[in-house]
Structure formats: C-alpha cells, structure tokens
Design an enzyme around this catalytic site. Structure first.
Site, mmCIF file in Angstrom:
data_model
loop_
_atom_site.group_PDB
_atom_site.id
_atom_site.type_symbol
_atom_site.label_atom_id
_atom_site.label_comp_id
_atom_site.label_asym_id
_atom_site.label_seq_id
_atom_site.Cartn_x
_atom_site.Cartn_y
_atom_site.Cartn_z
ATOM 1 N N HIS A 69 -3.577 6.726 3.260
ATOM 2 C CA HIS A 69 -3.983 5.498 2.572
ATOM 3 C C HIS A 69 -5.407 5.110 2.992
ATOM 4 C CE1 HIS A 69 -4.269 1.532 1.086
ATOM 5 N NE2 HIS A 69 -3.988 0.911 2.212
ATOM 6 N N CYS A 76 0.796 -1.237 0.000
ATOM 7 C CA CYS A 76 0.000 0.000 0.000
ATOM 8 C C CYS A 76 0.830 1.289 0.000
ATOM 9 C CB CYS A 76 -0.995 -0.024 1.153
ATOM 10 S SG CYS A 76 -1.985 -1.526 1.121
ATOM 11 N N ASN A 124 -10.250 -0.333 -0.246
ATOM 12 C CA ASN A 124 -8.788 -0.248 -0.203
ATOM 13 C C ASN A 124 -8.221 -0.727 -1.545
ATOM 14 O OD1 ASN A 124 -6.054 -0.756 0.196
ATOM 15 N ND2 ASN A 124 -6.316 -1.739 2.191
HETATM 16 N N1 COA Z 1 -19.414 -9.326 7.820
HETATM 17 C C1 COA Z 1 -19.925 -9.836 8.956
HETATM 18 N N2 COA Z 1 -19.153 -10.334 9.944
HETATM 19 C C2 COA Z 1 -17.831 -10.320 9.763
HETATM 20 C C3 COA Z 1 -17.236 -9.801 8.592
HETATM 21 C C4 COA Z 1 -18.078 -9.303 7.593
HETATM 22 N N3 COA Z 1 -17.623 -8.781 6.438
HETATM 23 N N4 COA Z 1 -15.895 -9.912 8.704
HETATM 24 C C5 COA Z 1 -15.649 -10.484 9.899
HETATM 25 N N5 COA Z 1 -16.817 -10.726 10.532
HETATM 26 C C6 COA Z 1 -17.022 -11.321 11.841
HETATM 27 C C7 COA Z 1 -15.909 -12.254 12.219
HETATM 28 O O1 COA Z 1 -16.111 -13.527 11.650
HETATM 29 C C8 COA Z 1 -16.031 -12.269 13.732
HETATM 30 O O2 COA Z 1 -17.071 -13.132 14.074
HETATM 31 P P1 COA Z 1 -16.963 -14.065 15.372
HETATM 32 O O3 COA Z 1 -16.841 -13.114 16.524
HETATM 33 O O4 COA Z 1 -18.236 -14.823 15.325
HETATM 34 O O5 COA Z 1 -15.735 -14.885 15.171
HETATM 35 C C9 COA Z 1 -16.479 -10.834 14.049
HETATM 36 O O6 COA Z 1 -17.013 -10.313 12.826
HETATM 37 C C10 COA Z 1 -15.368 -9.962 14.539
HETATM 38 O O7 COA Z 1 -14.253 -10.109 13.673
HETATM 39 P P2 COA Z 1 -12.956 -9.269 13.858
HETATM 40 O O8 COA Z 1 -11.979 -9.650 12.791
HETATM 41 O O9 COA Z 1 -12.502 -9.349 15.263
HETATM 42 O O10 COA Z 1 -13.550 -7.801 13.554
HETATM 43 P P3 COA Z 1 -12.855 -6.417 13.691
HETATM 44 O O11 COA Z 1 -13.693 -5.552 14.520
HETATM 45 O O12 COA Z 1 -11.388 -6.523 14.020
HETATM 46 O O13 COA Z 1 -12.936 -5.859 12.198
HETATM 47 C C11 COA Z 1 -11.602 -5.578 10.217
HETATM 48 C C12 COA Z 1 -12.307 -6.562 11.154
HETATM 49 C C13 COA Z 1 -10.929 -6.381 9.117
HETATM 50 C C14 COA Z 1 -12.641 -4.644 9.610
HETATM 51 C C15 COA Z 1 -10.558 -4.750 11.015
HETATM 52 O O14 COA Z 1 -9.753 -5.606 11.816
HETATM 53 C C16 COA Z 1 -9.665 -3.961 10.106
HETATM 54 O O15 COA Z 1 -10.122 -3.093 9.404
HETATM 55 N N6 COA Z 1 -8.349 -4.205 10.134
HETATM 56 C C17 COA Z 1 -7.417 -3.547 9.264
HETATM 57 C C18 COA Z 1 -7.455 -4.210 7.928
HETATM 58 C C19 COA Z 1 -6.793 -3.410 6.853
HETATM 59 O O16 COA Z 1 -7.109 -2.267 6.669
HETATM 60 N N7 COA Z 1 -5.874 -4.038 6.127
HETATM 61 C C20 COA Z 1 -5.194 -3.475 5.045
HETATM 62 C C21 COA Z 1 -4.141 -2.536 5.532
HETATM 63 S S1 COA Z 1 -3.246 -1.940 4.195
#
Ligand code: COA
Length: 315
Positions: free
Chosen positions: A242, A108, A272
């Site tokens: 970003h 990124c 993204n």
């Molecule tokens: N829709 C519904 N539920 C979802 C989901 C979706 N699209 N994606 C994940 N979940 C669920 C998971 O399965 C989990 O369920 P569980 O509790 O039953 O196991 C729950 O939501 C929580 O998941 P978690 O991964 O802990 O959520 P979070 O609050 O951390 O959010 C992201 C997930 C990916 C949105 C967040 O961690 C994030 O944005 N991280 C940075 C990612 C990023 O930007 N990467 C690129 C950088 S360049």
C-alpha cells in the site's frame, strides 16, 4: 481465482508540493523526506464513480470480457457523496453490469479484502468471474487547512478482473480495532428527535502511531502468510505494498531484509489513494510488463480500523 485484467483511472489535475505551499505552511523540503510524495492527482470536475467505471472498462477489456460475463462485482470505497445506493450499483449502471454487487469499506486494505471475498465465493462455487473496483477520493475527506493530513493523499481508481484459477495462494485479513487512530465523521439529516451531539469532522490521524502500526502489521502479515503457504521470501518476485508513505515502505523492506527492486512504488506521483493504491500500482506495473507468468506477488496493505491484509498471488 486468477487475475486476468487490470485497469486504473486518475483525475487530470496534478497538485505538486510547490502548489500546496502556495496556501499551506508546508514545502517540498518537508514533504519529500518524510513521505516520498512529489505530487498527487486530485479530483476537480470528475466524479469518483466515473473514475471507477473507467478503471473497470480497462480491466474488462484487458481480460477480454464483456460486462455480461461478470457474475459478481465488489466495490471498495471509503467516502462518496451517495449514502445510497452503494457505489457498486452506481458503477454497475455506468458499465452495464447486472450481476449481484456489494460495497465494502475496509479502508486502505480494501483491495485485498475484496480479493478474499471473491476467492471465498469462488471456493463456495457461487461465482466464476469477479470484477473488483476500488474508487477513492480521500482529497475530499481531509481538511485543506491541515498540513499534517492533506499533503498525504491523492484520488483515483483501480480495478481487476478475476476468473477461475488456482493462483491466489493465500490471503490473511487482520483487525486490531482502534478507531481513534484514523477517523472522520459526517452528520446525517437531523430529525425532531435527535438530541445527541453530532459534528462534521474532517479526517483526523495520529500520524506517528499509524506509521508504527503500518510497519509492524505489514511485516508480521507478510512473514506469517508466507510461512503458512510455504513460500520463501527468496521466491517472491514483487511486494505490492500500500502506497501510504515511502518511509513506511522502506521500513517494511528493511525489516524483511529485502532489496529495493522487489518493491515497485508510485507514491511519488500519486500519494495515498486508500484502497485504490494497490490496484493502481498493480495496473501500472502490469501495463509496463513488469510481471512474468508464475511470478509470486505479495500484496500488503494497512489502514483505518485499524485493519491490515496480505495476499500471495501467482501471476
Ligand atoms: N509541512 C510542514 N510541517 C508539517 C507538515 C507539513 N505538511 N505536517 C506536519 N508538520 C509539522 C507538525 O506541525 C509538527 O510541527 P511542530 O513540531 O511545530 O508541532 C512537525 O511537522 C512534526 O510533526 P509530526 O506529525 O510529528 O511529523 P512526523 O515526522 O510524524 O511526520 C507524517 C508526519 C504524517 C508524515 C507521518 O507521521 C506519517 O507518515 N504517518 C503515517 C500516516 C499514514 O500513512 N497514514 C495513512 C495510513 S493508511
């Protein structure tokens, strides 16, 4: 150097959160509060190199330059169908460039890494006019059965033309090697001799850890570079961060103690788009006439590697 032209190109297909929820266990209600993403552009029949070429042509046109004026071309790309030649060669052929060209895969922060290479070559007296293209299709890297990754990404290309000038006030590149946080593997052609196990694995991400890295790296990078170049936060017109997740951008804003108006975003409509994210945002803001001459722009990006980068640019 100095940025004198920008361009961008997006695939025509727009996929909304509601469309995702037709085949995935997800919803608008889950995606919007956690990411700020409403829809994303996704490649269908387009080729990512054609998007790159279109973005490049727009940037060249705005810069008032012909392909023959460019003496160095840097292309940032994470994944493409081509193993060789590099995307920079493929795009060069499409737009009629014949200057030296290189490819970088810095995830990124690729646009800022490319600006640093351009500026360093310029300072060394080797180049005068540099084209940067960031062309990405992360929608082809994720598994579309994996709701925790595929909802986050969108495809597209962004470009910039840089020429002689003194407007890049400073750039810092950072690496915190941790390849297990975001990764994907693809297998190479088998041979009669290979005995190790190899697998095609779609994009894997430790979302929460990446989130924390993004916020802390960006905040640190911005504060460090502004201090180094002697510019106060009050002098910054816009932070071009970003576009990975609106919550990441909000947290960076909060840690820096800055106002909403200084953080233009397009995450809601794009998701993204990896290294294309910063130059697409730059082009959209530029074409809307957001910037005034002399404005201080701070670019900050972070991603797989883990890599991060920051640049202070006078418009
Ligand atoms: N829709 C519904 N539920 C979802 C989901 C979706 N699209 N994606 C994940 N979940 C669920 C998971 O399965 C989990 O369920 P569980 O509790 O039953 O196991 C729950 O939501 C929580 O998941 P978690 O991964 O802990 O959520 P979070 O609050 O951390 O959010 C992201 C997930 C990916 C949105 C967040 O961690 C994030 O944005 N991280 C940075 C990612 C990023 O930007 N990467 C690129 C950088 S360049």
């Amino acid at each position: 150097m100095r940025i004198i032209g920008t361009g961008s190109a997006l695939p025509k297909k727009v996929v909304t959160n509601a469309m995702l929820s037709e085949f995935l266990d997800t919803s608008d209600e889950w995606i919007i509060p956690r990411t700020g993403i409403r829809s994303r552009h996704v490649i269908t029949d387009e080729r990512v190199e054609d998007l790159g070429a279109e973005a490049a042509r727009k940037a060249l046109e705005q810069a008032g330059m012909q392909p023959g004026d460019i003496d160095f071309f840097i292309c940032s790309n994470v994944a493409t169908e081509y193993v060789t030649p590099g995307m920079s060669c493929i795009i060069s052929a499409k737009i009629g460039l014949s200057c030296p060209c290189i490819d970088i895969n810095c995830a990124c922060p690729g646009f800022i890494y490319a600006m640093d290479i351009a500026e360093t070559y310029y300072q060394a007296g080797k180049v005068h006019n540099v084209l940067i293209v960031c062309a990405e299709e992360p929608s082809r890297m994720t598994s579309w059965d994996d709701r925790s990754t595929c909802v986050l990404f969108g495809d597209g290309a962004g470009a910039a033309v840089l020429t002689e000038g003194n407007n890049i006030r400073g750039i810092e590149l950072h690496s915190q090697p941790d390849p297990d946080k975001i990764w994907q593997t693809k297998t190479l052609v088998p041979t009669p001799f290979v005995t190790k196990e190899e697998k095609d694995v779609p994009l894997q991400m430790k979302g929460r850890e990446v989130f924390k890295f993004a916020v802390s790296a960006s905040t640190r990078d911005v504060q460090s570079l502004l201090k180094k170049v002697g510019i106060e936060q009050s002098q910054v017109a816009y932070y071009m961060v970003h576009q990975a997740n609106l919550r990441i951008i909000d947290a960076i804003k909060q840690y820096l103690g800055e106002s909403d108006e200084k953080f233009p975003t397009n995450i809601a409509d794009h998701g993204n788009s990896s290294s294309a994210s910063c130059p697409i945002l730059l082009d959209e803001c530029n074409r809307k006439g957001l910037f005034n001459k002399g404005d201080i722009l701070v670019f900050s990006a972070f991603g797989a590697g883990l890599l991060s980068a920051v640049a202070v640019v006078e418009w």
